[in-house]
Motif scaffolding. Structure first.
Motif, PDB file in Angstrom:
ATOM      1  N   THR A   3       0.842  -1.188   0.000  1.00  0.00           N
ATOM      2  CA  THR A   3       0.000   0.000   0.000  1.00  0.00           C
ATOM      3  C   THR A   3       0.881   1.243   0.000  1.00  0.00           C
ATOM      4  N   ILE A   4       0.598   2.157  -0.949  1.00  0.00           N
ATOM      5  CA  ILE A   4       1.328   3.426  -0.985  1.00  0.00           C
ATOM      6  C   ILE A   4       0.346   4.568  -0.815  1.00  0.00           C
ATOM      7  N   GLU A   5       0.851   5.690  -0.348  1.00  0.00           N
ATOM      8  CA  GLU A   5       0.029   6.865  -0.122  1.00  0.00           C
ATOM      9  C   GLU A   5       0.703   8.051  -0.792  1.00  0.00           C
ATOM     10  N   ILE A   6      -0.026   8.768  -1.634  1.00  0.00           N
ATOM     11  CA  ILE A   6       0.513   9.933  -2.332  1.00  0.00           C
ATOM     12  C   ILE A   6      -0.272  11.161  -1.894  1.00  0.00           C
ATOM     13  N   SER A   7       0.432  12.124  -1.343  1.00  0.00           N
ATOM     14  CA  SER A   7      -0.207  13.364  -0.913  1.00  0.00           C
ATOM     15  C   SER A   7      -0.183  14.369  -2.053  1.00  0.00           C
ATOM     16  N   GLY A   8      -1.264  15.113  -2.176  1.00  0.00           N
ATOM     17  CA  GLY A   8      -1.331  16.115  -3.227  1.00  0.00           C
ATOM     18  C   GLY A   8      -2.491  17.059  -3.013  1.00  0.00           C
ATOM     19  N   HIS A   9      -2.951  17.626  -4.097  1.00  0.00           N
ATOM     20  CA  HIS A   9      -3.967  18.662  -4.028  1.00  0.00           C
ATOM     21  C   HIS A   9      -4.939  18.515  -5.188  1.00  0.00           C
ATOM     22  N   ILE A  10      -6.205  18.775  -4.891  1.00  0.00           N
ATOM     23  CA  ILE A  10      -7.251  18.758  -5.902  1.00  0.00           C
ATOM     24  C   ILE A  10      -7.442  20.196  -6.398  1.00  0.00           C
ATOM     25  N   TYR A  11      -7.471  20.330  -7.723  1.00  0.00           N
ATOM     26  CA  TYR A  11      -7.716  21.629  -8.358  1.00  0.00           C
ATOM     27  C   TYR A  11      -8.883  21.482  -9.318  1.00  0.00           C
ATOM     28  N   ALA A  12      -9.540  22.588  -9.601  1.00  0.00           N
ATOM     29  CA  ALA A  12     -10.649  22.611 -10.552  1.00  0.00           C
ATOM     30  C   ALA A  12     -10.317  23.611 -11.657  1.00  0.00           C
ATOM     31  N   LYS A  13     -10.863  23.334 -12.839  1.00  0.00           N
ATOM     32  CA  LYS A  13     -10.689  24.252 -13.966  1.00  0.00           C
ATOM     33  C   LYS A  13     -11.936  24.186 -14.827  1.00  0.00           C
ATOM     34  N   ARG A  14     -12.402  25.349 -15.252  1.00  0.00           N
ATOM     35  CA  ARG A  14     -13.598  25.412 -16.076  1.00  0.00           C
ATOM     36  C   ARG A  14     -13.259  25.024 -17.508  1.00  0.00           C
ATOM     37  N   ASN A  15     -14.064  24.117 -18.072  1.00  0.00           N
ATOM     38  CA  ASN A  15     -13.903  23.695 -19.455  1.00  0.00           C
ATOM     39  C   ASN A  15     -14.501  24.777 -20.340  1.00  0.00           C
ATOM     40  N   THR A  16     -13.682  25.338 -21.214  1.00  0.00           N
ATOM     41  CA  THR A  16     -14.144  26.454 -22.047  1.00  0.00           C
ATOM     42  C   THR A  16     -15.137  26.035 -23.124  1.00  0.00           C
ATOM     43  N   PHE A  17     -15.228  24.734 -23.432  1.00  0.00           N
ATOM     44  CA  PHE A  17     -16.133  24.279 -24.483  1.00  0.00           C
ATOM     45  C   PHE A  17     -17.575  24.157 -24.006  1.00  0.00           C
ATOM     46  N   ASP A  18     -17.770  23.572 -22.827  1.00  0.00           N
ATOM     47  CA  ASP A  18     -19.143  23.365 -22.364  1.00  0.00           C
ATOM     48  C   ASP A  18     -19.406  23.962 -20.978  1.00  0.00           C
ATOM     49  N   ASP A  19     -18.452  24.737 -20.468  1.00  0.00           N
ATOM     50  CA  ASP A  19     -18.595  25.451 -19.198  1.00  0.00           C
ATOM     51  C   ASP A  19     -18.694  24.534 -17.984  1.00  0.00           C
TER      52      ASP A  19
END
Length: 99
Positions: A3-19
């Protein structure tokens, strides 16, 4: 299994095609400078098969890179050889009539 654990961050981005909003995981912060919106920290837990061999995986990746580079190199050498052949080819010029 390991078992491995990876720490990170969730980001969001608006899709310019369908919003719509698309979510992405990055192992590092600072992606807001590239148009992403910071959502939250997150840890990913995964099971790595006991049979996973990083050396075999790396060798396989390097062999694929080598083969791709060899193909690109050979294609470029062929282009150069074709250009040289075109430059060195004998042109036909009809003989001039003697008066």
């Amino acid at each position: 299994m390991k078992t491995i654990e990876i720490s990170g961050h969730i980001y969001a981005k608006r899709n310019t095609f369908d919003d719509s909003i698309e979510y992405t995981f990055f192992a590092y912060e600072g992606m807001d400078a590239h148009g992403y919106l910071y959502v939250c920290p997150h840890k990913v837990v995964a099971e790595v098969p006991a049979t996973f061999n990083p050396i075999t995986a790396e060798v396989s990746t390097l062999e694929k890179q080598r083969d791709k580079l060899r193909e690109e190199f050979n294609a470029r050498v062929k282009q150069i050889n074709d250009r040289i052949a075109n430059l060195l080819c004998i042109e036909y010029t009809p003989a001039q009539e003697v008066a």
